[in-house]
Design a protein around this motif. Structure first.
Motif, PDB file in Angstrom:
ATOM      1  N   ARG A 228       8.130  -1.751  12.478  1.00 22.92           N
ATOM      2  CA  ARG A 228       7.929  -1.228  11.125  1.00 22.92           C
ATOM      3  C   ARG A 228       7.118  -2.203  10.272  1.00 22.92           C
ATOM      4  NH1 ARG A 228      12.293   2.635   9.003  1.00 22.92           N
ATOM      5  NH2 ARG A 228      13.001   3.728  10.864  1.00 22.92           N
ATOM      6  N   THR A 229       7.324  -3.492  10.490  1.00 22.06           N
ATOM      7  CA  THR A 229       6.589  -4.485   9.721  1.00 22.06           C
ATOM      8  C   THR A 229       5.125  -4.528  10.146  1.00 22.06           C
ATOM      9  OG1 THR A 229       8.620  -5.795   9.542  1.00 22.06           O
ATOM     10  CG2 THR A 229       6.569  -6.885   8.967  1.00 22.06           C
ATOM     11  N   ALA A 231       3.427  -2.012  11.334  1.00 18.54           N
ATOM     12  CA  ALA A 231       2.807  -0.806  10.770  1.00 18.54           C
ATOM     13  C   ALA A 231       2.462  -1.005   9.295  1.00 18.54           C
ATOM     14  CB  ALA A 231       3.744   0.384  10.944  1.00 18.54           C
ATOM     15  N   TYR A 232       3.376  -1.632   8.552  1.00 18.32           N
ATOM     16  CA  TYR A 232       3.139  -1.889   7.128  1.00 18.32           C
ATOM     17  C   TYR A 232       1.987  -2.883   6.962  1.00 18.32           C
ATOM     18  CZ  TYR A 232       4.029  -3.352   2.298  1.00 18.32           C
ATOM     19  OH  TYR A 232       3.907  -3.642   0.960  1.00 18.32           O
ATOM     20  N   LYS A 234      -0.619  -3.198   8.641  1.00 16.89           N
ATOM     21  CA  LYS A 234      -1.911  -2.547   8.853  1.00 16.89           C
ATOM     22  C   LYS A 234      -2.303  -1.649   7.676  1.00 16.89           C
ATOM     23  CE  LYS A 234      -1.376  -2.393  13.901  1.00 16.89           C
ATOM     24  NZ  LYS A 234      -1.221  -1.498  15.089  1.00 16.89           N
ATOM     25  N   GLU A 235      -1.298  -1.196   6.931  1.00 22.10           N
ATOM     26  CA  GLU A 235      -1.553  -0.255   5.837  1.00 22.10           C
ATOM     27  C   GLU A 235      -1.743  -0.946   4.493  1.00 22.10           C
ATOM     28  OE1 GLU A 235       1.839   2.238   5.872  1.00 22.10           O
ATOM     29  OE2 GLU A 235       1.368   3.193   7.792  1.00 22.10           O
ATOM     30  N   ARG A 236      -0.965  -1.984   4.239  1.00 20.70           N
ATOM     31  CA  ARG A 236      -0.970  -2.646   2.934  1.00 20.70           C
ATOM     32  C   ARG A 236      -2.201  -3.534   2.799  1.00 20.70           C
ATOM     33  NH1 ARG A 236      -0.942  -3.968  -1.767  1.00 20.70           N
ATOM     34  NH2 ARG A 236       0.827  -4.845  -2.934  1.00 20.70           N
ATOM     35  N   VAL A 237      -2.946  -3.344   1.717  1.00 25.13           N
ATOM     36  CA  VAL A 237      -4.181  -4.081   1.492  1.00 25.13           C
ATOM     37  C   VAL A 237      -4.045  -4.961   0.257  1.00 25.13           C
ATOM     38  CG1 VAL A 237      -6.642  -3.882   0.954  1.00 25.13           C
ATOM     39  CG2 VAL A 237      -5.596  -2.322   2.607  1.00 25.13           C
ATOM     40  N   PRO A 242      -6.344  -5.906   4.969  1.00 25.88           N
ATOM     41  CA  PRO A 242      -4.941  -5.668   5.335  1.00 25.88           C
ATOM     42  C   PRO A 242      -4.163  -6.982   5.339  1.00 25.88           C
ATOM     43  CG  PRO A 242      -6.416  -4.531   6.837  1.00 25.88           C
ATOM     44  CD  PRO A 242      -7.277  -5.434   6.011  1.00 25.88           C
ATOM     45  N   HIS A 307       7.657  -7.175   3.694  1.00 23.65           N
ATOM     46  CA  HIS A 307       7.335  -5.934   2.979  1.00 23.65           C
ATOM     47  C   HIS A 307       7.157  -6.177   1.480  1.00 23.65           C
ATOM     48  CE1 HIS A 307       8.275  -3.575   6.579  1.00 23.65           C
ATOM     49  NE2 HIS A 307       7.846  -2.513   5.944  1.00 23.65           N
ATOM     50  N   HIS A 316      14.010   1.803   0.418  1.00 24.48           N
ATOM     51  CA  HIS A 316      13.425   1.401   1.702  1.00 24.48           C
ATOM     52  C   HIS A 316      14.526   1.161   2.727  1.00 24.48           C
ATOM     53  CE1 HIS A 316      10.914  -0.715   4.622  1.00 24.48           C
ATOM     54  NE2 HIS A 316       9.877  -0.199   3.991  1.00 24.48           N
TER      55      HIS A 316
END
Length: 351
Positions: A228-229, A231-232, A234-237, A242, A307, A316
């Motif tokens: 899960r971390t 994945a986050y 890669k998404e959070r900029v 990223p 996160h 969350h």
């Protein structure tokens, strides 16, 4: 030891991973937490449809005839979703009855436990008094004690079956940190318990199953925290890139990977050693429980921190993993105690 899943074990792993990913959703888990800590529909499907409650029970006793490795596979998948099930306590109770119960006790209870018709939980009850065949005393930290139909209580070299509705039994539920595994205090006042035929064998089997499942759940928690971390990340900029591309962030993820791979080896070494009745089983069990639980706590803590602000919120799911990991650290023997057992086995009196 070189260990690779058999084709059947790989199929079980794929099946249970898909089952829990589809059904043990955050929404359903939170709903169960607000009730009695059990997702009843999930438990029914787990027992009746897939027959997973009997995976560690011999076929002639109504189970699937598989072993601790398969049970660990199931527990890892359940831990990866923080599933709200009485899996740990039920498996310990079933193993105790299967290993130390009389034919009558096995016939009365194992079928009900495997099918999900009844819920049984195991608890250590060293403070119990036995007088004139009656049990008295208080048993703390009983997993899912508020919903259990049967208690399997171990004390010394003896174990008893106590029905939850028996005269003299009272149960006090508590609000605990891990709401997917609520605890209770069970008080007995002159209760007629049904002693298991071989208490020592029952206790040994319950403890082995408990340590394997707790360790495997911890492995599942750790792996899911990492996935899960990642994945986050890669998404959070931030600053136009990223956050997973930053070196400090990648180092934390790499630390998690290293700990998880060591925990995975420890968990399946322990499960395999029990199945093969290896002389290494005792040291493997203590090692797996302590290492996997600590790894789960480390990874769940990193999940929250990596996160950022969202990881600290109730909305969350990171807190669900953190609470399960912290609970696993303290139950069935804390890590320091398990490490002391390992040291004693290796060093003897020098420990």
């Amino acid at each position: 030891m070189e260990f690779v899943f058999t084709e059947e074990q790989a199929m079980i792993a794929e099946t249970v991973k898909g089952f829990f990913a589809e059904h043990a959703t955050s929404e359903r888990t939170r709903k169960a937490m607000a009730a009695d800590g059990i997702d009843r529909d999930l438990w029914s499907a787990f027992c009746a449809e897939l027959g997973l409650a009997g995976i560690g029970i011999a076929e002639d006793l109504g189970g699937a005839g598989l072993g601790m490795v398969e049970l660990a596979i199931v527990a890892e998948a359940a831990g990866s979703q923080v599933a709200a099930l009485p899996l740990l306590g039920q498996a310990m109770a079933a193993q105790a009855i299967a290993s130390g119960g009389s034919a009558a006790q096995q016939g009365e209870w194992l079928g009900k436990l495997v099918s999900g018709e009844a819920i049984a939980v195991y608890a250590s009850a060293d403070a119990l008094d036995l007088a004139d065949g009656k049990l008295s005393g208080s048993v703390s930290f009983v997993m899912h004690g508020g919903v259990a139909d049967l208690f399997v209580l171990g004390s010394g070299d003896s174990a008893w079956l106590v029905r939850a509705d028996a005269a003299g039994v009272s149960v006090t539920t508590h609000t605990t940190m891990d709401q997917t595994r609520p605890m209770a205090t069970v008080t007995l006042a002159g209760v007629a318990g049904d002693a298991l035929a071989d208490g020592a064998a029952a206790l040994a089997a319950a403890r082995q199953a408990g340590w394997v499942i707790a360790a495997a759940e911890g492995l599942g928690v750790a792996q899911a925290s990492l996935e899960r971390t990642v994945a986050y990340a890669k998404e959070r900029v931030q600053f136009g890139r990223p956050i997973g591309s930053f070196q400090a962030y990648k180092h934390r993820l790499a630390d998690m990977v290293i700990e998880i791979e060591q925990a995975r080896s420890a968990v399946y070494w322990a499960a395999c050693a029990v199945d093969e009745q290896s002389d290494e089983a005792a040291i493997a069990l203590h090692s797996a429980k302590s290492f996997a639980a600590d790894t789960a706590f480390m990874c769940a803590g990193n999940m929250i921190q990596l996160h950022g602000g969202i990881g600290f919120t109730w909305e969350h799911d990171a807190h669900l993993y953190f609470k399960r990991a912290r609970a696993l650290q303290s139950m069935l023997g804390a890590g320091d105690w398990h490490r002391e057992q390992v040291a004693t086995m290796i060093l003897g009196a020098a420990a």
